[in-house]
Design an enzyme around this catalytic site. Structure first.
Site, PDB file in Angstrom:
ATOM      1  N   ALA A   1      55.071  90.590   2.448  1.00  0.00           N
ATOM      2  CA  ALA A   1      54.439  91.190   1.273  1.00  0.00           C
ATOM      3  C   ALA A   1      53.004  90.686   1.193  1.00  0.00           C
ATOM      4  CB  ALA A   1      55.178  90.799  -0.004  1.00  0.00           C
ATOM      5  N   TRP A   2      52.202  91.434   0.468  1.00  0.00           N
ATOM      6  CA  TRP A   2      50.858  90.958   0.131  1.00  0.00           C
ATOM      7  C   TRP A   2      51.038  90.102  -1.130  1.00  0.00           C
ATOM      8  CZ3 TRP A   2      46.258  94.319  -1.954  1.00  0.00           C
ATOM      9  CH2 TRP A   2      45.064  93.588  -1.830  1.00  0.00           C
TER      10      TRP A   2
ATOM     11  N   TYR B   1      50.656  93.635  -8.726  1.00  0.00           N
ATOM     12  CA  TYR B   1      51.622  93.040  -7.794  1.00  0.00           C
ATOM     13  C   TYR B   1      53.040  93.329  -8.276  1.00  0.00           C
ATOM     14  CZ  TYR B   1      54.414  89.271  -5.651  1.00  0.00           C
ATOM     15  OH  TYR B   1      55.396  88.546  -5.004  1.00  0.00           O
TER      16      TYR B   1
ATOM     17  N   GLY C   1      55.474  83.919   7.312  1.00  0.00           N
ATOM     18  CA  GLY C   1      55.339  83.527   5.911  1.00  0.00           C
ATOM     19  C   GLY C   1      56.173  82.306   5.555  1.00  0.00           C
TER      20      GLY C   1
ATOM     21  N   LYS D   1      56.049  95.703  -6.616  1.00  0.00           N
ATOM     22  CA  LYS D   1      57.366  95.142  -6.278  1.00  0.00           C
ATOM     23  C   LYS D   1      58.468  95.890  -7.055  1.00  0.00           C
ATOM     24  CE  LYS D   1      57.813  91.666  -4.014  1.00  0.00           C
ATOM     25  NZ  LYS D   1      57.966  91.447  -2.538  1.00  0.00           N
TER      26      LYS D   1
ATOM     27  N   THR E   1      60.668  89.753  -7.003  1.00  0.00           N
ATOM     28  CA  THR E   1      59.986  88.725  -7.788  1.00  0.00           C
ATOM     29  C   THR E   1      60.312  88.809  -9.277  1.00  0.00           C
ATOM     30  OG1 THR E   1      57.767  88.048  -8.507  1.00  0.00           O
ATOM     31  CG2 THR E   1      58.001  90.318  -7.872  1.00  0.00           C
TER      32      THR E   1
ATOM     33  N   ASP F   1      50.746  98.291   5.970  1.00  0.00           N
ATOM     34  CA  ASP F   1      49.761  99.308   5.561  1.00  0.00           C
ATOM     35  C   ASP F   1      50.109 100.693   6.109  1.00  0.00           C
ATOM     36  OD1 ASP F   1      48.703  96.679   5.521  1.00  0.00           O
ATOM     37  OD2 ASP F   1      46.726  97.511   5.122  1.00  0.00           O
TER      38      ASP F   1
HETATM   39  N1  NAP Z   1      55.193  83.089  -3.243  1.00  0.00           N
HETATM   40  C1  NAP Z   1      55.860  83.174  -4.390  1.00  0.00           C
HETATM   41  O1  NAP Z   1      55.706  82.366  -5.312  1.00  0.00           O
HETATM   42  C2  NAP Z   1      56.845  84.307  -4.581  1.00  0.00           C
HETATM   43  C3  NAP Z   1      57.527  84.400  -5.801  1.00  0.00           C
HETATM   44  C4  NAP Z   1      58.460  85.424  -5.966  1.00  0.00           C
HETATM   45  C5  NAP Z   1      58.697  86.313  -4.922  1.00  0.00           C
HETATM   46  N2  NAP Z   1      57.999  86.213  -3.772  1.00  0.00           N
HETATM   47  C6  NAP Z   1      58.283  87.164  -2.685  1.00  0.00           C
HETATM   48  O2  NAP Z   1      58.890  86.441  -1.637  1.00  0.00           O
HETATM   49  C7  NAP Z   1      58.547  87.015  -0.365  1.00  0.00           C
HETATM   50  C8  NAP Z   1      58.055  85.924   0.562  1.00  0.00           C
HETATM   51  O3  NAP Z   1      56.906  85.315  -0.016  1.00  0.00           O
HETATM   52  P1  NAP Z   1      56.135  84.158   0.765  1.00  0.00           P
HETATM   53  O4  NAP Z   1      55.627  83.214  -0.289  1.00  0.00           O
HETATM   54  O5  NAP Z   1      56.950  83.659   1.899  1.00  0.00           O
HETATM   55  O6  NAP Z   1      54.889  84.985   1.323  1.00  0.00           O
HETATM   56  P2  NAP Z   1      53.747  84.534   2.338  1.00  0.00           P
HETATM   57  O7  NAP Z   1      53.901  83.115   2.738  1.00  0.00           O
HETATM   58  O8  NAP Z   1      52.454  85.004   1.748  1.00  0.00           O
HETATM   59  O9  NAP Z   1      54.079  85.413   3.624  1.00  0.00           O
HETATM   60  C9  NAP Z   1      53.924  86.796   3.585  1.00  0.00           C
HETATM   61  C10 NAP Z   1      54.321  87.397   4.907  1.00  0.00           C
HETATM   62  O10 NAP Z   1      54.013  88.794   4.824  1.00  0.00           O
HETATM   63  C11 NAP Z   1      53.201  89.139   5.932  1.00  0.00           C
HETATM   64  N3  NAP Z   1      52.246  90.175   5.549  1.00  0.00           N
HETATM   65  C12 NAP Z   1      51.274  90.119   4.613  1.00  0.00           C
HETATM   66  N4  NAP Z   1      50.574  91.261   4.575  1.00  0.00           N
HETATM   67  C13 NAP Z   1      51.143  92.071   5.506  1.00  0.00           C
HETATM   68  C14 NAP Z   1      50.858  93.383   5.960  1.00  0.00           C
HETATM   69  N5  NAP Z   1      49.880  94.114   5.429  1.00  0.00           N
HETATM   70  N6  NAP Z   1      51.638  93.906   6.948  1.00  0.00           N
HETATM   71  C15 NAP Z   1      52.631  93.170   7.506  1.00  0.00           C
HETATM   72  N7  NAP Z   1      52.919  91.914   7.131  1.00  0.00           N
HETATM   73  C16 NAP Z   1      52.196  91.375   6.141  1.00  0.00           C
HETATM   74  C17 NAP Z   1      52.478  87.869   6.295  1.00  0.00           C
HETATM   75  O11 NAP Z   1      52.039  87.957   7.623  1.00  0.00           O
HETATM   76  P3  NAP Z   1      50.593  87.360   8.023  1.00  0.00           P
HETATM   77  O12 NAP Z   1      50.607  85.918   7.673  1.00  0.00           O
HETATM   78  O13 NAP Z   1      50.522  87.646   9.488  1.00  0.00           O
HETATM   79  O14 NAP Z   1      49.607  88.143   7.194  1.00  0.00           O
HETATM   80  C18 NAP Z   1      53.580  86.836   6.104  1.00  0.00           C
HETATM   81  O15 NAP Z   1      54.450  86.824   7.218  1.00  0.00           O
HETATM   82  C19 NAP Z   1      57.550  88.129  -0.685  1.00  0.00           C
HETATM   83  O16 NAP Z   1      58.238  89.350  -0.711  1.00  0.00           O
HETATM   84  C20 NAP Z   1      57.044  87.804  -2.067  1.00  0.00           C
HETATM   85  O17 NAP Z   1      56.627  88.954  -2.759  1.00  0.00           O
HETATM   86  C21 NAP Z   1      57.087  85.229  -3.567  1.00  0.00           C
END
Ligand code: NAP
Length: 309
Positions: free
Chosen positions: A66-67, A133, A10, A137, A107, A42
């Site tokens: 996370a999803w 979502y 991610g 969380k 988040t 899952d």
């Molecule tokens: N993005 C935002 O704006 C934001 C804002 C606030 C908080 N957050 C939090 O910050 C964290 C990191 O976010 P990010 O933007 O780096 O997320 P991201 O780029 O979407 O990466 C998500 C990661 O989770 C893995 N993942 C997804 N579904 C999964 C499943 N069912 N089982 C196991 N692994 C799974 C993905 O693996 P694959 O690629 O192999 O599926 C990837 O490694 C998350 O907890 C998110 O909720 C994000």
């Protein structure tokens, strides 16, 4: 210190691996990285993750996976709760049983975003998510805290809330809005930008460094406490429109913008309109830099991604 990161494919996960490789306390082997299929949210149970923890014996785990498709979560709230809620509770039970410190990334969407007094959310403000979502969380936070408060639990929990992440490998808000602006310019139309959704854009390498700072200073939670909530965001605040205009300014894309409300576009998931987190202090006493300064750092990679010089 042996540190395992869950979700290394991610956006945040890859920044964390880089920051941990540079950190003096992870040793020459660097961090342990896990992703699918090794860790599958899952089907994750305390027993299944326990096997991995017993094999690799990390002293700290950072859970970033996370999803993150918020509209997908809204279409399937049950699966969202499983992946982003109960799986985290199971992970926390397994870590707390083994005395492993755990950082769970959360988040701003645990809040409803309805406050109108212009005051940023504090860690202790009540959670009140308005979409699946955020609900999942928020449940993850609640379950993880319960696991570390349970009798016999060892180790400490840090909940690291953040917002509006962007950074390598791109295809993030800056890249998407820049592409939309280029299309609008070519079509001779103005770019519509959302003016009533306010938050804090946060650059993943900066967030990764802040998390590594907490670990390195043994500040996942204060001494004597089982858990703590941290708000880790870049400085300042912005509307989506402010952020879009900053992207256009630094890239030199000349297109008129028109402010519109978020309700202009029908989405399955409803974002909190006021999503501003008040940053919590870091051990160094140095706050994370202002979002505009952080964004300037991201621009060369963004230019390469967009193919504009
Ligand atoms: N993005 C935002 O704006 C934001 C804002 C606030 C908080 N957050 C939090 O910050 C964290 C990191 O976010 P990010 O933007 O780096 O997320 P991201 O780029 O979407 O990466 C998500 C990661 O989770 C893995 N993942 C997804 N579904 C999964 C499943 N069912 N089982 C196991 N692994 C799974 C993905 O693996 P694959 O690629 O192999 O599926 C990837 O490694 C998350 O907890 C998110 O909720 C994000």
């Amino acid at each position: 210190m042996r540190v395992a990161v869950i979700g290394v494919v991610g956006r945040l996960g890859r920044a964390l691996v880089q920051a941990l490789e540079d950190a003096p306390f992870t040793g020459p082997r660097g961090p342990i990285g896990w992703d699918q299929p090794e860790v599958e949210l899952d089907a994750l149970t305390a027993d299944s993750i326990g096997v991995l923890l017993d094999r690799e014996r990390p002293e700290a785990v950072i859970h970033t996976a996370a999803w993150t498709d918020v509209d997908g979560c809204a279409r399937d709230p049950e699966l969202a709760m499983r992946r982003n809620g109960t799986a985290v509770g199971e992970l926390a039970v397994a870590c707390a049983a083994r005395g492993i410190d755990l950082i769970v990334v959360s988040t701003n969407e645990v809040f409803d975003g309805r406050r109108a007094d212009g005051i940023a959310y504090l860690p202790e403000d009540p959670r009140n998510p308005i979409n699946p979502y955020g609900a999942a969380k928020a449940e993850a936070e609640r379950l993880a805290i319960a696991a570390y408060e349970a009798p016999g639990a060892r180790g400490r929990l840090g909940i690291a809330r953040t917002s509006w992440l962007y950074g390598p490998p791109g295809n993030d808000f800056p890249a998407k809005i820049a592409r939309a602006a280029l299309r609008a310019r070519d079509a001779g139309t103005p770019l519509q930008v959302v003016a009533d959704e306010i938050g804090v854009p946060t650059y993943t390498p900066d967030l990764a460094e802040a998390i590594v700072e907490l670990l390195g200073a043994d500040a996942v939670a204060p001494a004597g406490e089982r858990w703590a909530i941290h708000h880790l965001v870049n400085g300042g605040r912005a509307s989506r429109a402010d952020w879009a205009r900053e992207v256009l300014r630094v890239l030199g894309i000349d297109v008129p913008t028109v402010d519109v409300p978020a309700s202009t576009w029908q989405r399955v998931s409803t974002p909190p309109l006021w999503g501003v987190l008040a940053p919590t202090p870091l051990p160094s006493g140095e706050p994370m830099r202002d979002w505009r300064e952080a964004f300037a750092h991201a621009v060369p990679v963004l230019r390469r991604e967009l193919g504009i010089g």
